[in-house]
Design an enzyme around this catalytic site. Structure first.
Site, PDB file in Angstrom:
ATOM      1  CD1 TRP A   1      -2.457  -1.620  -0.118  1.00 47.25           C
ATOM      2  CD2 TRP A   1      -3.327  -0.955   1.852  1.00 47.25           C
ATOM      3  NE1 TRP A   1      -3.688  -2.224   0.038  1.00 47.25           N
ATOM      4  CE2 TRP A   1      -4.250  -1.836   1.222  1.00 47.25           C
ATOM      5  CE3 TRP A   1      -3.662  -0.422   3.099  1.00 47.25           C
ATOM      6  CZ2 TRP A   1      -5.470  -2.176   1.807  1.00 47.25           C
ATOM      7  CZ3 TRP A   1      -4.880  -0.769   3.672  1.00 47.25           C
ATOM      8  CH2 TRP A   1      -5.768  -1.634   3.031  1.00 47.25           C
ATOM      9  CE  LYS A   2       4.537   1.091  -4.404  1.00 46.69           C
ATOM     10  NZ  LYS A   2       5.138   1.493  -5.656  1.00 46.69           N
TER      11      LYS A   2
ATOM     12  CG  HIS B   1       9.849  -0.733  -2.739  1.00 48.34           C
ATOM     13  ND1 HIS B   1       9.876   0.406  -3.517  1.00 48.34           N
ATOM     14  CD2 HIS B   1       8.824  -1.488  -3.203  1.00 48.34           C
ATOM     15  CE1 HIS B   1       8.909   0.329  -4.414  1.00 48.34           C
ATOM     16  NE2 HIS B   1       8.245  -0.805  -4.242  1.00 48.34           N
TER      17      HIS B   1
ATOM     18  CD  GLU C   1       7.902   3.402  -4.505  1.00 45.28           C
ATOM     19  OE1 GLU C   1       7.296   3.112  -3.453  1.00 45.28           O
ATOM     20  OE2 GLU C   1       7.413   3.225  -5.636  1.00 45.28           O
TER      21      GLU C   1
ATOM     22  CD  GLU D   1       8.344  -4.047  -6.656  1.00 44.23           C
ATOM     23  OE1 GLU D   1       7.139  -4.296  -6.717  1.00 44.23           O
ATOM     24  OE2 GLU D   1       8.813  -3.135  -5.946  1.00 44.23           O
TER      25      GLU D   1
ATOM     26  N   GLY E   1       1.444  -2.596  -6.311  1.00 47.63           N
ATOM     27  CA  GLY E   1       1.298  -1.298  -5.655  1.00 47.63           C
ATOM     28  C   GLY E   1      -0.092  -0.737  -5.872  1.00 47.63           C
ATOM     29  N   GLY E   2      -0.229   0.171  -6.837  1.00 45.71           N
ATOM     30  CA  GLY E   2      -1.475   0.913  -7.065  1.00 45.71           C
ATOM     31  C   GLY E   2      -2.733   0.061  -7.103  1.00 45.71           C
TER      32      GLY E   2
HETATM   33  P1  13P Z   1       2.779  -0.398  -8.972  1.00 45.11           P
HETATM   34  O1  13P Z   1       2.010  -1.713  -8.980  1.00 45.11           O
HETATM   35  O2  13P Z   1       1.956   0.756  -8.531  1.00 45.11           O
HETATM   36  O3  13P Z   1       3.516  -0.193 -10.255  1.00 45.11           O
HETATM   37  O4  13P Z   1       3.902  -0.557  -7.820  1.00 45.11           O
HETATM   38  C1  13P Z   1       4.717  -1.684  -7.823  1.00 45.11           C
HETATM   39  C2  13P Z   1       5.486  -1.691  -6.544  1.00 45.11           C
HETATM   40  O5  13P Z   1       6.377  -0.880  -6.347  1.00 45.11           O
HETATM   41  C3  13P Z   1       5.109  -2.678  -5.535  1.00 45.11           C
HETATM   42  O6  13P Z   1       6.052  -2.741  -4.501  1.00 45.11           O
END
Ligand code: 13P
Length: 257
Positions: free
Chosen positions: A11-12, A93, A95, A169, A236-237
């Protein structure tokens, strides 16, 4: 796919308590889908509430500090996320690497600490677009993986392959709607598999699941999950809505055995 597919939502930095209804809906639907292992990694603030809300799916954290406790304002240790109800933690990750300057060494220390605390690990790796264009993606990703894995993983894998999951990823595919070709994903996953077998032997190295992450959606999930050596998805999204996330889970359910 040897093991059950593993579909994990990250869910970030999204979600307040109003999002717990999505977690509940994902959990209720997953109770009837035993062919797939489903998990969610909400932000720290929702780990305990999500853990209380769900019965079937796994709950995890998106990061933890490498230290056990002490003067680290704003940080959260592995023991703390475990205490809140997390059973796994996503580490490394891109990010975190980008926003917080996390190096492979930091990721390795965090992995070691989280394993010692009893958490399962989802270790992320992935190349930038520049690295892929330079033809160096496999070299970069397998190097990143080797440098982020502590020696203690080998002993942990002896007690169960589920201790470690690797997530590939590609940075340029995260949140962009772009994905690598199935051939490119398969090639990268095979390179990661070869590295794991070299590090941990044929049996243990082959049993670790390798997830693909980056713009996985209900309408491309079947194709991406069918790629060679793909053991599931890190989403993610599309994990922020039960409807979208369950579309991906259903794609995993419907994969041929
Ligand atoms: P998205 O599915 O939003 O591209 O994100 C992938 C992600 O970074 C999952 O950790």
């Amino acid at each position: 796919m040897a093991e059950r597919p593993y579909i994990v939502g990250n869910w970030k930095m999204n979600g307040t308590r109003s999002m717990l209804s999505e977690a509940r809906a994902i959990d209720r639907a997953s109770q009837r889908l035993m062919k797939v292992e489903v998990a969610l990694a909400p932000p720290f603030t929702l780990i305990h509430a999500t853990h209380k809300e769900v019965e079937q799916i796994g709950v995890g954290a998106q990061d933890c500090h490498a230290g056990e406790e002490g003067a680290h304002t704003g940080d959260i240790s592995a023991a703390m996320v475990l205490d809140a109800g997390a059973k796994f933690v996503i580490l490394g990750h891109s990010e975190r690497r980008q926003d917080h300057g996390e190096t492979n060494e930091i990721v390795r220390d965090k992995t070691e600490s989280a394993l010692a605390a009893g958490l399962r690990i989802i270790l992320c790796c992935g190349e930038s677009e520049e690295t892929r264009d330079a033809g160096k993606a496999e070299e970069f990703v397998t190097g990143q993986l080797r440098a982020s894995l502590p020696a203690s993983v080998a002993a942990m894998l002896e007690s169960g392959p589920e201790t470690l999951t690797v997530a590939y990823e590609p940075i340029w595919a995260i949140g962009t709607g772009r994905t690598p070709t199935v051939a490119d994903i398969s090639a990268m996953h095979r390179a990661i598999r070869a590295t794991l077998v070299e590090l941990y032997g044929e049996d243990n190295g082959s049993a670790v699941r390798i997830l693909y992450g980056g713009s996985v959606k209900p309408d491309n999930a079947t194709e991406l999950l069918s790629a060679d050596e793909v053991g599931g998805a890190l989403v993610g999204g599309a994990s922020l809505s039960a409807e979208n996330f369950l579309g991906i889970v259903m794609a995993a359910v419907d994969l041929p055995e």
